[in-house]
Scaffold this active site. Structure first.
Site, PDB file in Angstrom:
ATOM      1  CE1 TYR A   7      -3.032   3.112   0.711  1.00  0.00           C
ATOM      2  CE2 TYR A   7      -1.632   3.456   2.628  1.00  0.00           C
ATOM      3  CZ  TYR A   7      -2.584   3.909   1.748  1.00  0.00           C
ATOM      4  OH  TYR A   7      -3.084   5.164   1.871  1.00  0.00           O
ATOM      5  CG  HIS A  16      -4.545   0.919   3.431  1.00  0.00           C
ATOM      6  ND1 HIS A  16      -5.238   0.315   2.420  1.00  0.00           N
ATOM      7  CD2 HIS A  16      -4.874   2.223   3.374  1.00  0.00           C
ATOM      8  CE1 HIS A  16      -5.944   1.217   1.764  1.00  0.00           C
ATOM      9  NE2 HIS A  16      -5.748   2.387   2.328  1.00  0.00           N
ATOM     10  CG  HIS A  71      -9.955   9.878   3.941  1.00  0.00           C
ATOM     11  ND1 HIS A  71     -10.705   9.519   2.850  1.00  0.00           N
ATOM     12  CD2 HIS A  71      -8.775   9.250   3.809  1.00  0.00           C
ATOM     13  CE1 HIS A  71     -10.005   8.696   2.097  1.00  0.00           C
ATOM     14  NE2 HIS A  71      -8.833   8.509   2.661  1.00  0.00           N
TER      15      HIS A  71
END
Ligand code: CS2
Ligand code: MG
Length: 408
Positions: A160, A217, A317
């Site tokens: 990731y 993640h 986010h």
């Protein structure tokens, strides 16, 4: 006052931004962002087929009632597609409200609690020296907080948020070669053997002041995550993000019982009911929702207020999939929220992006200064928008070496 029309645009420079523009009979318009990364056409269709036809004729000042009308009226509650569509409407209505009042949205929320808001950048490297260079570049630019992601020796593919090879750049979230996902191979043992020491090296090299964040993640099992959070305690991370998948909230309790490393979670949550127990039980330190798919300012504000009662700070986010419109909505909340923590920030400011979404918002020395313009303070150039169209893309999927499907 009435809503006379609304339009949805899908597209943008390197991203399928879903932009909603709501028009009123007083000439004032509002803008919202319904971008749901790699599923962009779905909130766009919900807006076009159902929400906009209902919206026309409503009074745009009644943003609370409009939110309740769509949320309760859907009968089937929550879910990222619906909440992104409601979120875009809600943002646009706050934008209109601010323009009518001639006030920036942060003033409507209660005014500024700080002059500027701390942000973090994404440093990434194919290996540790490459990552160290990336971190150093961000520090030179004035960033005080950096998320660090590193290639893992022996991992069969890049994992990731890391490039395949040193120096390569690109969009690690969306593969625009089509809707069939590419496959990443993950090996937890290699990650657990490498990453704690890599984080310790980063702390040694950059000293105590740098705020270091790391995103797992969703890849670890609860016991592994607890052991990892404990192993990295001496590094003094600002946060450890998504150590386990968000569905199993009891896992966070196991991590809490074993480590004091601060935990951030929530970028896949879209409702207060996804996180109220986590917050009330004080199992997390930062809540990672986004105004986009957490139902706009109206719903996100409820989550922020609940979090504030339990010492949970915000860490919204801010992946590149958010357009400057929802980022602006978050920056207005960040300016106000008494329990603000940090904002994830990726420079969207390419000339193409600035031309499509002009604004006076600015980043200086790792701090974000929200614009004082009325409303959200971002405009949308429809002539520019005509240059872009929807491009199908997908997130990678993750498998273990034996083929078992894992968490992206
Ligand atoms: C992420 C995202 O920014 C983050 O912390 O975990 O990059 C995430 O992978 C994407 O938003 C998925 O669409
Ligand atoms: Mg994340």
């Amino acid at each position: 006052m009435k809503i006379t029309d609304a339009k949805v645009f899908v597209g943008g420079p390197g991203k399928n931004y879903v932009t909603l523009k709501i028009m009123t009979d007083q000439g004032v318009y509002g803008l919202g962002d319904a971008t749901l990364n790699n599923r962009e056409t779905l909130p766009a269709a919900y807006l076009r087929d159902y929400l906009i036809p209902n919206l026309i004729g409503m009074d745009p000042r009644r943003s609370e009632d409009i939110w309740q009308f769509f949320y309760r009226g859907a009968y089937f509650r929550r879910g990222p597609i619906a909440m992104a569509a409601f979120g875009a409407i809600d943002m646009a209505l706050w934008d209109i409200k601010g323009k009518l009042a001639n006030m920036p949205v942060y003033d409507l929320l209660g005014g500024k609690s700080r002059e500027a808001a701390l942000v973090y950048a994404h440093a990434t490297g194919a290996d540790l020296p490459d990552l160290m260079d990336s971190i150093a570049r961000y520090i030179e630019q004035g960033y005080k907080a950096v998320r660090v992601q590193c290639g893992i020796p022996g991992m069969p593919t890049a994992s990731y948020a890391v490039p395949d090879e040193t120096g390569s750049t690109g969009d690690y979230i969306t593969d625009f070669s089509g809707i069939r996902p590419k496959v990443e191979i993950w090996d937890t043992d290699r990650y657990l053997r490498f990453m704690p020491a890599a984080l310790a090296d980063i702390r040694d090299r950059f000293g105590p002041d740098l705020k270091i964040l790391h995103d797992v993640h969703h890849r670890l099992l609860p016991r592994e995550a607890a052991a990892f959070a404990k192993a990295v305690e001496p590094v003094g991370l600002y946060w450890l993000e998504d150590p386990t998948p968000g569905e199993d909230q009891e896992a966070l309790r196991l991590i809490r019982q074993h480590a004091t490393t601060p935990i951030a979670i929530g970028e896949v949550f879209n409702s207060i009911f996804d996180c109220n127990r986590l917050i009330e039980n004080e199992l997390i330190d930062f809540i990672r929702i986004a105004v986009t798919y957490a139902g706009g300012i109206t719903h996100a504000r409820r989550i922020v207020d609940l979090a504030g009662l339990h010492h949970v700070r915000t860490g919204f986010h801010g992946a590149p999939s958010h357009s400057p419109i929802s980022m602006a909505a978050q920056h207005h909340i960040n300016a106000w929220a008494p329990n603000f923590g940090i904002q994830e920030y990726l420079v969207l400011g390419t000339p193409e992006c600035d031309a499509l979404f002009p604004s006076e918002h600015r980043l200086e020395d790792g701090l974000f200064h929200v614009s004082d313009a009325p409303g959200l303070g971002v405009d949308f150039d429809e002539a520019e928008a005509a240059r872009y169209a929807y491009q199908p893309g997908s997130h990678p999927v993750v498998r273990l070496e034996d083929g078992t499907l894992w968490n992206y």
